[in-house]
Design a protein around this motif. Structure first.
Motif, short mmCIF file in Angstrom:
data_model
loop_
_atom_site.label_atom_id
_atom_site.label_comp_id
_atom_site.label_asym_id
_atom_site.label_seq_id
_atom_site.Cartn_x
_atom_site.Cartn_y
_atom_site.Cartn_z
N LEU A 122 13.58 9.29 1.01
CA LEU A 122 13.34 7.86 1.21
C LEU A 122 13.64 7.46 2.65
CD1 LEU A 122 14.90 6.48 -2.06
CD2 LEU A 122 12.48 6.44 -1.44
N ALA A 125 11.01 2.86 -6.13
CA ALA A 125 10.99 3.93 -5.14
C ALA A 125 12.31 4.68 -5.15
CB ALA A 125 10.73 3.36 -3.75
N ARG A 166 11.03 8.73 5.08
CA ARG A 166 9.75 8.05 4.92
C ARG A 166 9.52 7.11 6.09
NH1 ARG A 166 5.88 5.69 4.97
NH2 ARG A 166 4.73 4.46 3.44
N PRO A 169 8.29 9.64 -1.59
CA PRO A 169 8.26 8.19 -1.39
C PRO A 169 6.87 7.65 -1.05
CG PRO A 169 9.35 9.27 0.44
CD PRO A 169 9.15 10.32 -0.60
N ALA A 202 5.26 6.01 -4.00
CA ALA A 202 5.88 4.84 -4.64
C ALA A 202 4.90 3.67 -4.62
CB ALA A 202 7.16 4.47 -3.89
#
Lengths: 337, 565
Positions: free
Chosen positions: B388, A212, B391, A220, A223
């Motif tokens: 990320l 990821a 997320r 993401p 992933a």
């Protein structure tokens, strides 16, 4: 859960069963030694394609753990792995040239074989590049764990996929057949995983780790999922729903505690990145047989322009043993002591 | 007087056989009860194997022993009667199971008992005083009926219990009986045991206990109180139970723990624990010590705690608590500073120098996490990439705090950042949040952007910060929150700094600050706010900020320029 939803899940389970029954025709038996399976044996189930390089260590690793029999499905290997496995005394082998993708990434084949040979056994469903680690695995065999689970009426055990990688590009040290892949791929990410609940099937959806971080920073959500439930006391009613990420009936997915406690869990050390990976990614991309249009492999191929992606970062951890993984909070002993 | 052993076995008969040989070798007669469910061939093989021991081993009438049912008591009664009848010279009777293993030479146990001929070693406590109950039944196991199996018919079992509760059903407890319970593994003197078995009221007792739930944990434990003159309320068998009432199992790697426990007998041993059987059935060193299970107790107590409470602030594959059940949203205390980095030019390095904590920038900045030292990753390989992080911002924060256990984390937060964690930090008892409200306007003031842009942006940021402060002040907030307005800040900036320093390094004490960061130049800021007001955008979060920054000037006590016309 209402009646409607319960019934819908039941239909879904029936559907996967029927599908597995239909897909059994694609399998051809190479060696069937399932008659030798004893009642108390622990089984490993696996599909593979061109994994001859890893197979010797894979068998050794699980034999040492106390696995009694291997149920293997070959998907068109051309590297001699099929011949190698057919000579092993504790392996039953099937082969197929059919589409991996259309067998729901091999799951239909394994579901069929599990339906056939699994009931009453503890079955560990893993890929050849996944090494199962559980609490006390250095001092107790797998049977100690399954006996303990039996005593507690626990039917399934969670084992998250932990991506292992080498430092400084994959081909730094070539992997030799039979070696322990953890000698090369000995690094991992210890604390960048995100977890969400999947309320439909009651399992957790875990993402994160080096893949990821390196290949999917922009998207993401795409992933790879890391939650797995590979160890199951198989029963006639069981079926894998979506790879080994979730099972039906969904009570088997309740492998985590919701009230603050920790249940026992293990890990699957994923030794995909071994220097053989770049070539494999290119091949798999061309085949287009993987999940979500092989997005993962495409990301690898573009993400690491150098063809050998370096997943290592200064905060990577070196693998020592299961106790380290337990302290880091990646797995748990639960109340097993 | 000899020591007699009653052994209840159902599986792993080869292990039971080895243990029986251990007992008989030390001149202890053994009465074996084999579960009725054990397959016939196995039993036959077992009895044949023990044939050479002759009179020392005998077999009792077989009962079906399902967990939590009367069968276990009936089996024990029959075996005990047989023992007392067959072996007249037995002084104490030890109840053991097939998975029990003597840890010390049997002679030592015999000597221990010989020194205490009257003592009855049986754990026996009244239900009101111990929290051992499993499944929510304590007193009720003595006052309700339990015709359904808990293991196989759980729904019926629970339903019938609830039904009896609702209609107010209560069984009458026979006169003279005070229910006690405790570990089922005991060692009783001949006198007490025969008094229990030959009681004229035994029929009454048996009829009552037959319908009690888990009678093997209460039958002897209760009746011993009627006859014994010397109850030692502890079991000589080391046997630990987990939170569901299942016994913990010992494996080869427990060898050292068991050795050092000095207990006479342990249960339950995993049948495949070759090393344990080999060691403890081999020659053992003589020892004179009281049983001391303390260390083992700690190991198992820890295991139970891990299973029931878990590690605070940890989220993982087998621990994912529902909201409110986290036992600590994050694993350690951390500090959030809002607005301070706008007001002091080198706030982060100053605080890091002063406190030794890790001081990050804006972790939730739109461009990505500003980790300490501008790193791309921090401990745990947590990435700074905004995608990320966004997320799952909450897990980004819990991961950060978990990964850095042992090192205090500090970071800045403001209305320009991702607001998704606003409620999470407000509800987190381990957050320490210091806010100077309205400080975001300082960078707008100094940006020199067109006033139209500034006005729109100020309106948006003010709205976001007002929402955030409302969360901090809501009744659900559990964080330690301190809010100053800009106006309060310029009155006493040192107070704010002092507070920040103490929050970041609580162990350092409350000494006076020897070094302070450089404050941003706020000359004209009051004017700027007035300008916003004039445009119809009232900046209310700053408090009553003076148009003329007089207080600051006074504090510095700089002389006013002296002008001569």
């Amino acid at each position: 859960m209402g009646f409607r939803q319960a019934y819908r899940l039941r239909l879904r389970r029936k559907r996967w069963r029927l599908r597995a029954l239909r897909k059994r025709r694609e399998l051809t038996s190479v060696v069937d030694r399932t008659g030798a399976i004893r009642r108390s044996d622990l089984l490993v189930c696996s599909t593979f394609r061109n994994e001859n390089l890893r197979l010797p260590h894979f068998l050794d690793y699980y034999r040492q753990m106390g696995i009694g029999h291997f149920i293997m499905v070959d998907n068109g290997s051309t590297d001699g792995g099929l011949e190698y496995l057919s000579e092993q005394p504790d392996v039953s082998l099937w082969t197929t040239g059919a589409s991996y993708k259309r067998a729901r990434f091999g799951m239909d084949w394994l579901n069929w074989l599990l339906m056939r040979h699994g009931p009453g056994h503890w079955c560990l469903t893993v890929d050849p590049d996944e090494l199962f680690v559980f609490p006390f695995c250095d001092t107790r065999p797998l049977r100690a764990l399954t006996d303990w689970l039996d005593a507690g009426s626990i039917k399934s055990l969670s084992a998250m996929l932990l991506d292992m990688y080498p430092k400084g590009g994959e081909s730094a040290r070539p992997y030799q057949r039979g070696d322990d892949p953890l000698q090369i791929a000995c690094w991992f990410d210890s604390g960048n995983y995100t977890i969400e609940r999947n309320h439909k099937l009651g399992n957790l959806w875990i993402q994160g780790g080096p893949r990821a971080r390196t290949f999917f920073p922009e998207e993401p959500y795409h992933a790879p999922a890391l939650n797995k439930i590979p160890l199951v006391k198989w029963d006639r009613s069981c079926i894998y729903d979506n790879s080994t990420h979730a099972l039906l009936p969904r009570g088997l997915n309740a492998v985590f505690d919701e009230w603050g406690g920790e249940k026992a869990s293990g890990l699957l050390l994923h030794t995909k990145f071994l220097g053989t990976f770049a070539a494999k990614a290119a091949e798999e991309m061309a085949r287009g047989q993987h999940y979500a249009a092989s997005r993962e492999y495409r990301a690898y191929a573009t993400g690491g322009e150098t063809a050998e992606p370096d997943l290592w970062c200064p905060w990577s951890e070196t693998y020592i043993n299961w106790r380290q993984l337990e302290i880091l909070g990646l797995m748990s002993k639960g109340n097993w002591a | 007087m000899r020591l007699g052993v009653i052994m209840l076995v159902h599986t792993a008969l080869h292990r039971a056989e080895a243990v029986i040989r251990r007992w008989t070798a030390a001149d202890c007669p053994v009465v074996v009860h084999v579960d009725k469910a054990t397959p016939r061939e196995e039993v036959e093989r077992f009895t044949a194997a023990l044939a050479d021991l002759g009179e020392m081993v005998s077999f009792a009438r077989r009962h079906r022993c399902e967990w939590g049912t009367w069968g276990l008591v009936a089996a024990t009664q029959d075996a005990a009667e047989q023992m007392l009848l067959k072996h007249r010279d037995v002084g104490h009777v030890y109840l053991a199971s097939g998975s029990c293993l003597p840890l010390r030479p049997v002679e030592e146990l015999k000597a221990y008992l010989a020194a205490r001929p009257e003592a009855d070693f049986i754990e026996s406590a009244t239900t009101a005083d111990v929290p051992w109950t499993v499944g929510g039944l304590s007193d009720e196991r003595f006052t309700l009926r339990f015709p359904f199996s808990w293991k196989r018919r759980r729904k019926l079992f629970d339903g019938y219990v609830n039904f009896q509760r609702r209609i107010g059903f209560r069984r009458r407890i026979p006169a003279g009986i005070v229910p006690h319970m405790g570990s089922q593994w005991w060692c009783l003197s001949r006198r007490t045991l025969s008094a229990i078995l030959t009681d004229p009221l035994r029929l009454v007792h048996d009829r009552y206990f037959r319908r009690v739930w888990i009678p093997d944990e209460s039958y002897f434990q209760t009746l011993v109180r009627l006859y014994s003159t010397n109850v030692e309320s502890r079991s000589l068998t080391l046997s630990k139970f987990d939170f569901q009432g299942k016994p913990h199992i010992f494996y080869d790697d427990h060898l050292e723990l068991l050795r050092r426990s000095d207990c006479f007998v342990a249960r339950k041993i995993w049948p495949h624990a070759d090393l344990l059987y080999e060691t403890f059935l081999g020659p053992l060193p003589a020892k004179e010590a009281e049983p001391n299970p303390g260390k083992i107790d700690r190991v198992f107590a820890k295991a139970v705690e891990r299973r029931t409470r878990g590690r605070p602030g940890l989220y993982m594959q087998s621990r994912f608590p529902n909201a409110g059940w986290e036992n600590g949203v994050t694993s350690a205390r951390y500090c959030v500073f809002e607005g301070l980095d706008e007001l002091f030019e080198d706030f982060a390095p100053w605080l890091a120098r002063l406190s030794g904590a890790k001081v990050h920038g804006h972790l939730f900045a739109p461009e990505g996490a500003e980790f300490e030292g501008g790193q791309a990753h921090v401990a745990g390989a947590l990435s700074a990439a905004p995608g990320l992080r966004d997320r799952n911002p909450r897990m980004f924060l819990t991961n950060l705090i978990w990964n850095a256990r042992g090192e205090r984390q500090c970071f800045s937060f403001g209305p320009a950042d991702n607001q998704a964690i606003s409620w999470d930090i407000a509800k987190d008892p381990s957050a320490d949040i210091s806010v100077v409200s309205g400080a975001w306007a300082v960078s707008l003031f100094r940006s020199g952007a067109p006033f139209e842009v500034i006005r729109a942006r100020a309106a948006r940021l003010q709205k976001l910060e007002a929402d955030h402060i409302a969360a901090l002040r809501s009744p659900y907030a559990k964080a330690a929150v301190k809010v100053w307005t800009m106006a309060e800040f310029v009155e006493a900036p040192m107070e704010v700094l002092q507070h920040a320093a103490e929050a970041a390094a609580p162990q350092a004490g409350t000494g006076r600050l020897t070094e302070v960061p450089k404050m941003a130049d706020l000359a004209g800021f009051g004017r700027f706010l007035q300008q916003l007001k004039n445009e119809g955008m009232h900046p209310h979060l700053m408090g009553d900020y003076p148009v003329d920054p007089a207080p600051l000037g006074k504090r510095r006590s700089v002389r006013k320029p002296y002008l001569v016309r």
